[in-house]
Structure formats: structure tokens, C-alpha cells
Design a protein around this motif. Structure first.
Motif, PDB file in Angstrom:
ATOM      1  N   LYS A   1      -0.088  -7.198   6.154  1.00 10.00           N
ATOM      2  CA  LYS A   1      -0.413  -8.261   7.123  1.00 10.00           C
ATOM      3  C   LYS A   1      -0.808  -9.567   6.441  1.00 10.00           C
ATOM      4  O   LYS A   1      -0.327 -10.641   6.814  1.00 10.00           O
ATOM      5  N   ASP A   2      -1.658  -9.490   5.426  1.00 16.06           N
ATOM      6  CA  ASP A   2      -2.280 -10.701   4.879  1.00 16.06           C
ATOM      7  C   ASP A   2      -2.156 -10.850   3.373  1.00 16.06           C
ATOM      8  O   ASP A   2      -2.713 -11.798   2.808  1.00 16.06           O
ATOM      9  N   GLY A   3      -1.470  -9.941   2.703  1.00 16.88           N
ATOM     10  CA  GLY A   3      -1.436  -9.965   1.249  1.00 16.88           C
ATOM     11  C   GLY A   3      -0.557 -11.066   0.681  1.00 16.88           C
ATOM     12  O   GLY A   3       0.252 -11.689   1.367  1.00 16.88           O
ATOM     13  N   HIS A   4      -0.739 -11.330  -0.602  1.00 20.44           N
ATOM     14  CA  HIS A   4       0.115 -12.254  -1.345  1.00 20.44           C
ATOM     15  C   HIS A   4       1.575 -11.857  -1.119  1.00 20.44           C
ATOM     16  O   HIS A   4       1.886 -10.671  -0.999  1.00 20.44           O
ATOM     17  N   PRO A   5       2.497 -12.830  -1.045  1.00 20.22           N
ATOM     18  CA  PRO A   5       3.905 -12.478  -0.806  1.00 20.22           C
ATOM     19  C   PRO A   5       4.465 -11.434  -1.754  1.00 20.22           C
ATOM     20  O   PRO A   5       5.313 -10.629  -1.357  1.00 20.22           O
ATOM     21  N   ASP A   6       4.000 -11.428  -3.007  1.00 22.09           N
ATOM     22  CA  ASP A   6       4.479 -10.411  -3.944  1.00 22.09           C
ATOM     23  C   ASP A   6       4.102  -9.000  -3.488  1.00 22.09           C
ATOM     24  O   ASP A   6       4.743  -8.017  -3.873  1.00 22.09           O
ATOM     25  N   LEU A   7       3.061  -8.890  -2.681  1.00 21.44           N
ATOM     26  CA  LEU A   7       2.646  -7.608  -2.112  1.00 21.44           C
ATOM     27  C   LEU A   7       3.295  -7.383  -0.748  1.00 21.44           C
ATOM     28  O   LEU A   7       3.875  -6.335  -0.487  1.00 21.44           O
ATOM     29  N   ALA A   8       3.202  -8.379   0.122  1.00 16.75           N
ATOM     30  CA  ALA A   8       3.617  -8.218   1.513  1.00 16.75           C
ATOM     31  C   ALA A   8       5.117  -8.012   1.671  1.00 16.75           C
ATOM     32  O   ALA A   8       5.562  -7.230   2.531  1.00 16.75           O
ATOM     33  N   LEU A   9       5.923  -8.689   0.851  1.00 13.47           N
ATOM     34  CA  LEU A   9       7.367  -8.595   1.027  1.00 13.47           C
ATOM     35  C   LEU A   9       7.892  -7.195   0.753  1.00 13.47           C
ATOM     36  O   LEU A   9       8.893  -6.775   1.338  1.00 13.47           O
ATOM     37  N   ASN A  10       7.227  -6.463  -0.138  1.00 11.25           N
ATOM     38  CA  ASN A  10       7.651  -5.086  -0.415  1.00 11.25           C
ATOM     39  C   ASN A  10       7.226  -4.124   0.679  1.00 11.25           C
ATOM     40  O   ASN A  10       7.611  -2.953   0.669  1.00 11.25           O
ATOM     41  N   LEU A  11       6.396  -4.594   1.607  1.00 10.75           N
ATOM     42  CA  LEU A  11       5.862  -3.713   2.644  1.00 10.75           C
ATOM     43  C   LEU A  11       6.438  -4.014   4.026  1.00 10.75           C
ATOM     44  O   LEU A  11       5.938  -3.511   5.030  1.00 10.75           O
ATOM     45  N   ILE A  12       7.496  -4.802   4.077  1.00 10.43           N
ATOM     46  CA  ILE A  12       8.086  -5.170   5.363  1.00 10.43           C
ATOM     47  C   ILE A  12       8.512  -3.946   6.156  1.00 10.43           C
ATOM     48  O   ILE A  12       8.315  -3.862   7.374  1.00 10.43           O
ATOM     49  N   GLU A  13       9.103  -2.977   5.485  1.00  9.89           N
ATOM     50  CA  GLU A  13       9.604  -1.786   6.187  1.00  9.89           C
ATOM     51  C   GLU A  13       8.552  -0.692   6.317  1.00  9.89           C
ATOM     52  O   GLU A  13       8.850   0.395   6.826  1.00  9.89           O
ATOM     53  N   LEU A  14       7.328  -0.956   5.859  1.00  8.75           N
ATOM     54  CA  LEU A  14       6.240  -0.013   6.083  1.00  8.75           C
ATOM     55  C   LEU A  14       5.767  -0.163   7.527  1.00  8.75           C
ATOM     56  O   LEU A  14       5.316  -1.238   7.930  1.00  8.75           O
ATOM     57  N   VAL A  15       5.877   0.890   8.313  1.00 10.47           N
ATOM     58  CA  VAL A  15       5.438   0.846   9.705  1.00 10.47           C
ATOM     59  C   VAL A  15       3.928   0.970   9.786  1.00 10.47           C
ATOM     60  O   VAL A  15       3.261   0.229  10.511  1.00 10.47           O
ATOM     61  N   GLU A  16       3.393   1.905   8.997  1.00  8.15           N
ATOM     62  CA  GLU A  16       1.957   2.164   9.065  1.00  8.15           C
ATOM     63  C   GLU A  16       1.514   3.011   7.884  1.00  8.15           C
ATOM     64  O   GLU A  16       2.258   3.872   7.394  1.00  8.15           O
ATOM     65  N   ALA A  17       0.302   2.749   7.432  1.00 11.53           N
ATOM     66  CA  ALA A  17      -0.389   3.664   6.523  1.00 11.53           C
ATOM     67  C   ALA A  17      -1.401   4.418   7.381  1.00 11.53           C
ATOM     68  O   ALA A  17      -2.275   3.814   7.989  1.00 11.53           O
ATOM     69  N   LYS A  18      -1.269   5.741   7.435  1.00 10.20           N
ATOM     70  CA  LYS A  18      -2.030   6.546   8.401  1.00 10.20           C
ATOM     71  C   LYS A  18      -2.912   7.565   7.701  1.00 10.20           C
ATOM     72  O   LYS A  18      -2.466   8.301   6.814  1.00 10.20           O
ATOM     73  N   VAL A  19      -4.159   7.639   8.120  1.00  8.32           N
ATOM     74  CA  VAL A  19      -5.117   8.596   7.570  1.00  8.32           C
ATOM     75  C   VAL A  19      -4.903   9.962   8.209  1.00  8.32           C
ATOM     76  O   VAL A  19      -4.799  10.076   9.433  1.00  8.32           O
ATOM     77  N   LEU A  20      -4.832  10.986   7.364  1.00  8.45           N
ATOM     78  CA  LEU A  20      -4.736  12.362   7.834  1.00  8.45           C
ATOM     79  C   LEU A  20      -6.020  13.099   7.458  1.00  8.45           C
ATOM     80  O   LEU A  20      -6.930  12.534   6.861  1.00  8.45           O
ATOM     81  N   ALA A  21      -6.080  14.350   7.790  1.00  9.25           N
ATOM     82  CA  ALA A  21      -7.252  15.156   7.447  1.00  9.25           C
ATOM     83  C   ALA A  21      -7.221  15.541   5.966  1.00  9.25           C
ATOM     84  O   ALA A  21      -6.195  15.416   5.292  1.00  9.25           O
ATOM     85  N   ASP A  22      -8.363  16.020   5.461  1.00  3.63           N
ATOM     86  CA  ASP A  22      -8.471  16.588   4.118  1.00  3.63           C
ATOM     87  C   ASP A  22      -8.095  15.599   3.015  1.00  3.63           C
ATOM     88  O   ASP A  22      -7.443  15.971   2.026  1.00  3.63           O
ATOM     89  N   GLY A  23      -8.501  14.334   3.163  1.00  7.96           N
ATOM     90  CA  GLY A  23      -8.273  13.374   2.103  1.00  7.96           C
ATOM     91  C   GLY A  23      -6.820  13.044   1.859  1.00  7.96           C
ATOM     92  O   GLY A  23      -6.434  12.749   0.716  1.00  7.96           O
ATOM     93  N   ARG A  24      -6.015  13.060   2.882  1.00  6.81           N
ATOM     94  CA  ARG A  24      -4.594  12.745   2.734  1.00  6.81           C
ATOM     95  C   ARG A  24      -4.274  11.474   3.518  1.00  6.81           C
ATOM     96  O   ARG A  24      -4.917  11.140   4.512  1.00  6.81           O
TER      97      ARG A  24
END
Length: 625
Positions: A167-190
Motif C-alpha cells: 500500500k505505502d512502500g517505496h516503489p522498489d517494494l510496492a511494484l513487486n507486490l502488485i499481484e499480492l492479494v493479501e498477506a493473511k495470518v493463520l494459526a500456529d505462527g503461520r
């Protein structure tokens, strides 16, 4: 720029430090990685070189002692970092200038093998699992992972990192994450990184090595602001003493949670990394001569050839040494801002390039040390040469109507001058190109149809380039081009670069040993051309380039990737958007003789401050103990 490795396990076995069920897994390629199984690493092509129970990376000294200070001026940097000054410790946003090596304070989910261009291994994560549709990568975090304040590194931290960078990172970070839909927390530290399905399967190789930041820290300190508050990290170093714009020290974390992990052994050997900032090259060199700086990579050939004659060199206290350059492709030259109407025609840009006499410059300024660049993938197998191969032609044929016929012929190579500094044949050719592009001679000036002069300004941040550019500028003026040089301070240079406020600027870009479609799109893609701060400095915008870059998503072997990149190289060269300058086949390094380093340098990195160490006996012998 991940730095790697560490000391042996002692009496602990590698398997004991791995998550259950990992040790027996086979090494498999990314293309054929099994889904639904926990893996210790990923590789774009071929099998992983290291098994799940590997003890350490092979290119480090696991017995390297800890201690001492490594005092240096950096030779490379990333994100919003600036080697000449800094005013913020937040390197993850576009705003401000951060100090290089701040990334050493942070861990990453996975880390590269500097001897294998296609492989990454688990670090902060103990394993990674791929979903059946290959759009989700689920990471298990090591339970022992800790922030420097002792709190655990959590799945929430990882999810926060990726969602915030997108959402807010430097373009060198954000442009590689365009196709990332979501980073999602799961149970048990995953935690899962969930992609859209439009990404290449190799994108994870770039995204899994991003630094992980603390959610709690950035909830207390606005992510988007510049700040001199030291960030909370989990890596081998933390911020120590500093003076904004002058120096910063990174202190080794004695109880670093990963110090005995296989991915970390043999690195972070110095107690303190001290980065010094100088606005001028000569001041930095004088500091090195006095012993105030201990290590220096020399980029000025005249200095290397003629100025290492001070007493410490003749006495053997300072060493000069050549180290092989990496095999990773790179590009270096003057980027022409194609967004500007006066530089929009490739014939104009080619004409400007013909005014640079490399042979004269190399002989008169560089002592013959350098070789001329020609490729956007210099020093690699991806560089095109000769006429297009049948495989390259097959890729290029669908775009034939949009390409100059020369693309199918010998790949463009800058012509060799007569070495006079003002080759009349090349200047006549440049003049003809300017006329063909619609410029006309009016008195002593080249003008457009409206009578506007063709004026170009070279933006620089070091006075060193004034003498190098002087003959280039002189030749342009001979053609009626109003050429000039503008020297600005580091912060202004950074700002003008980020906002594309320049005509021509000299830069180097590392393309990556195994380029991804997403990374190439950042460097050369039409979308990136309009994003402030993006690395598409020249503003390249071509449907042909976009189409070839998209094909990188589909390759199943390094051979296929090589064919596509050679075809892409031909097209990029034909745009004349960059005027290639020069490269060296070595790192030219000078250092005070108080260090040890591994016998073998890795092929795809030069992690000096990570893998070298302080030698107390040597230091004492030269009066630095």
C-alpha cells in the motif's frame, strides 16, 4: 541485498534446528516443487544445491572470529538510501534519504545463496508450503525468532509488512507486490502470501527476501513519515551511535536469535559496522589515507592508478586487491529522459550518444582499465550478440511492424571511435540523425520547428563527473546542442531523480541474476514509467518491451529465459534510451591490512561487511590494534 551465513553448530546437529519433517525432503525445482509439503528452499530452475540439513553456506568461514569495527563508505545501496547523506532511518518509503545498511537490522523470511542465482533458503521462516493452485505460499515462522526488545516475531508482523509495503512502500517494494492479494495470518505462527494468479511463479524469489518490520513499532511511529527514531529490528545488527548526514554505527546483537542457524553462520563478524558519509569523493579518499576509513572500493581509475602512493601503501599497511566481479547482469550508462519531448525521438538520443568518445575517455581518464558497455544485461549470458537467432526471431516476428529492421540484424553496439576525442565521422553521423529527427541548424544552434533550441543538461552529484563529461559536452556543442552539466547536492539529486526532473543522468542498475517479469517491468515497463521513484529512469514505454517482459512469466528453463532476455536486449538497445558507458571486470578494493576474508568469493555477491572479519594480530602489526 541480503547478507548471509555464520558459525558452525558446535555439537548441535543441523536437523535438530529444523522444523519437524523437513530433514527428509528432497531438493526440488520451483517449477516442479510439490504442493502441500513443507520445503526448506525454493529454486527457479533445477534442484537446490543445499539439502534440508545443510550446516552452512559453503562460501563463508564458519570459524571467523567476532570483534572489531568495520569503518567504510558504501559502494551500493537500495530503496531511498543515499551514500552521501541521510536524514531519516525509515528506508521503506520514498520520502527522505536513509543510510545504507539499515537493512542489516532486519531479517527476511528467506535468504539467497550468493553462489546460486536461482535459489533462496528459509531464514526467519522454518519452511514454506505451496498451495495446489500455486498462488499461495504459506510460511511457518521459527518460534525462537525475536525482535531486539525480546518480543517474538509474529505472523502478524509478517502480514503487516507485506500489506503495508504493498500500500505505502517505496516503489522498489510496492511494484513487486502488485499481484499480492493479501498477506493473511493463520494459526500456529503461520502466514500466507496470497497472489492473484497473474504473477510469475518466480516472483516469490524476490518477495520472500524482503525485510520484515515490526507492526508494533510502526503503529507507534507513522510508517509514512521520516524519523530518526531507530527502528525495532530482529536482524544481526541494530542502530547504535549516529550523527545525521555524517556517520551511523550498527552494533552487532550479541544475543541475536539466529546466530547459530545455518543460514546465518559465518556472517556479522564485526562488532560494529560504521558507515561514513562524504559529499565529495576526494574527502572520502583523504579519510581513507589517514586510516579514518578502513575499507574502500575504488571507482575512480585515475586514483587507483596514480594516487595509492602514500606511505601506508609503501609500508604494506594498506593493500590493493582485485576481486572478480559478479556474474549478475547489470546496466550502467546515461539515462535519457524520454518523457521530455525534445528527447522523445530515438534518433535524437542516438545522436547524443555518438558524441561520447569512450576510447578517448578510457585512454585519458581511465588508464585503459574499463571496457565499453553495450548491453542492458552486461556481463551475463543474457546479452544479445550478432544477428538474432532463430529462437529470438520467432519471438520478435509478431512485433515486426513495430520494430526497426536493425533489431533482427546485429545487436546494436556503440561504434568504436578513432580515439581523438572528436571523431568527425561519428559527429557527422550524429548531425545527420539530428536532421532526420526534425532538428535544423539556425546559426550555431540546433532548433525545432518552433525555433526552440535543443538543450540538454547532465545531472550529476559528484564533481568527478565534470571532467569526464567535459569532452562529451564539447562535442554536443559542436553540433549546435546547448549542452551543460548541473552539479547538485545529494538530497536534491535524489529528489530530482524520484520526480524525473532531469534530461540525462548517469546511473547503474542491477538487473538480478534470475530476472522476473515483475522486476523487469519495474525497470523497463510502461506502467512503471509514470510512477515517481520507479527504477524505469528513462521512462521506457513500449508495447513490444511489455510483451516480451510478460513472456518471462511462462519460461520453464534458464535456456528459455536466456532467449527472451536476448530478444528483449535487442529491442531495448534499439530505443537508445540509455547511452552505455563502461564497466570493470573486477572490484578494485583497498583496505587497511587488518581483516581476514574467505578464500572463495561467491559468484553472485560481494558481501564484504557480512563475511569478512577483524584480525586482531594484523591490526596490532600495523598499529591499529
Amino acid at each position: 541485498m541480503s547478507n548471509l551465513t555464520r558459525r558452525q553448530f558446535g555439537k548441535l546437529s543441523a536437523a535438530a534446528l529444523l522444523a519437524p519433517g523437513l530433514a527428509a525432503l528432497p531438493s526440488v525445482s520451483l517449477a516442479s516443487n510439490p504442493t502441500g509439503r513443507r520445503l526448506h528452499g525454493l529454486s527457479a530452475f533445477g534442484e537446490l544445491a543445499l539439502p534440508a540439513d545443510y550446516p552452512n553456506f559453503p562460501w563463508v568461514n564458519v570459524d571467523a572470529p567476532k570483534g572489531g569495527v568495520f569503518n567504510f563508505s558504501v559502494s551500493n545501496w537500495a530503496f531511498n538510501q543515499n551514500p552521501q547523506s541521510f536524514d531519516t532511518l525509515n528506508t521503506f518509503v520514498l520520502k527522505g534519504s536513509a543510510p545504507p545498511r539499515i537493512e542489516s537490522c532486519f531479517d527476511t523470511l528467506m535468504t539467497p545463496d550468493a553462489d546460486d542465482p536461482s535459489a533462496i533458503y528459509c531464514a526467519l521462516a522454518s519452511d514454506v508450503e505451496i498451495s495446489d493452485d500455486r498462488n499461495t505460499y504459506t510460511f511457518s515462522l521459527r518460534p525462537e525468532a525475536r525482535w531486539h526488545d525480546g518480543s517474538p516475531v509474529s505472523a502478524e508482523d509478517v502480514a503487516y509488512t507485506y500489506n503495508t509495503f504493498k500500500k505505502d512502500g517505496h516503489p522498489d517494494l510496492a511494484l513487486n507486490l502488485i499481484e499480492l492479494v493479501e498477506a493473511k495470518v493463520l494459526a500456529d505462527g503461520r502466514v500466507s502470501l496470497i497472489y492473484s494468479g497473474k504473477q510469475s511463479d518466480r516472483l516469490i524469489l524476490a518477495n520472500a527476501v524482503l525485510p520484515i518490520v515490526s507492526k508494533a513499532f510502526f503503529e507507534a511511529n507513522d510508517f509514512l513519515t521520516t524519523t530518526m527514531t531507530p527502528p525495532l529490528g530482529s536482524g544481526p545488527y541494530k542502530v547504535g551511535r549516529l550523527r545525521a548526514g555524517s556517520f551511523i554505527e550498527y552494533d552487532r546483537v550479541d544475543d541475536y536469535w539466529a546466530k547459530d542457524m545455518p543460514f546465518a553462520k559465518g556472517q556479522a563478524n564485526f562488532d560494529t559496522l560504521r558507515v561514513e558519509f562524504y559529499r565529495e569523493r576526494q574527502a572520502a579518499f583523504e579519510a581513507f589515507k589517514k586510516g579514518n576509513i578502513h575499507y574502500r572500493e575504488e571507482f575512480t581509475s585515475k586514483t587507483w592508478a596514480t594516487e595509492y602512493n602514500f606511505p601506508a601503501v609503501s609500508e604494506g599497511r594498506v593493500k590493493q586487491q582485485l576481486f572478480d566481479a559478479e556474474k549478475s547482469p547489470s546496466m550502467q550508462g546515461w539515462a535519457c529522459n524520454t518523457r521530455r519531448e525534445k528527447l522523445a525521438d530515438p534518433r535524437t538520443r542516438e545522436a547524443i550518444g555518438l558524441c561520447f568518445d569512450f576510447e578517448w575517455t578510457n585512454a585519458n581518464f581511465f588508464y585503459g582499465i574499463y571496457e565499453r558497455n553495450s548491453s542492458f544485461f552486461q556481463k551475463s549470458d543474457f546479452a544479445a550478440s550478432g544477428p538474432a537467432s532463430p529462437e529470438e526471431r520467432e519471438l520478435l516476428e509478431p512485433y515486426k511492424d513495430q520494430l526497426d529492421p536493425s533489431v533482427f540484424e546485429a545487436a546494436y553496439v556503440p561504434p568504436v571511435s578513432d580515439g581523438s576525442g572528436r571523431d568527425r565521422t561519428l559527429l557527422r553521423r550524429a548531425n545527420d540523425l539530428l536532421l532526420a529527427a526534425g532538428w535544423t541548424r539556425q546559426g550555431s544552434n540546433m532548433v525545432d520547428a518552433s525555433g526552440n533550441k535543443l538543450a540538454v543538461e547532465f545531472l550529476i552529484r559528484s564533481p568527478t563527473f565534470e571532467r569526464i563529461l567535459a569532452r562529451f559536452v564539447e562535442n554536443l556543442r559542436r553540433l549546435g546542442v546547448d549542452a551543460s552539466i548541473r552539479l547538485v547536492d545529494p538530497s536534491q539529486f535524489q529528489k530530482r531523480l524520484e520526480t524525473f526532473d532531469f534530461d540525462i543522468v548517469g546511473l547503474a542498475r542491477n538487473v538480478g541474476a534470475t530476472p522476473t517479469a515483475e522486476g523487469l517491468a519495474q525497470l523497463f515497463g510502461s506502467n512503471a514509467a509514470t510512477i515517481p521513484g520507479s527504477p524505469n529512469t528513462a521512462g521506457i514505454s513500449s508495447p513490444v518491451v511489455d510483451g516480451l517482459v510478460a513472456k518471462v512469466n511462462d519460461v520453464q528453463s534458464r535456456e528459455e529465459l536466456t532467449v527472451i532476455l536476448r530478444a528483449l536486449d535487442r529491442v531495448l538497445r534499439s530505443t537508445h534510451s540509455w547511452i552505455p558507458n563502461w564497466h570493470s571486470t573486477n572490484h578494485r578494493v583497498a583496505y587497511w591490512d587488518m581483516f581476514g576474508f574467505p578464500e572463495a568469493k561467491p559468484q553472485y555477491a560481494f558481501p564484504v561487511e557480512a563475511t569478512w572479519w577483524f584480525d586482531a594480530e594484523k591490526a596490532k602489526a600495523i598499529g591499529k590494534g
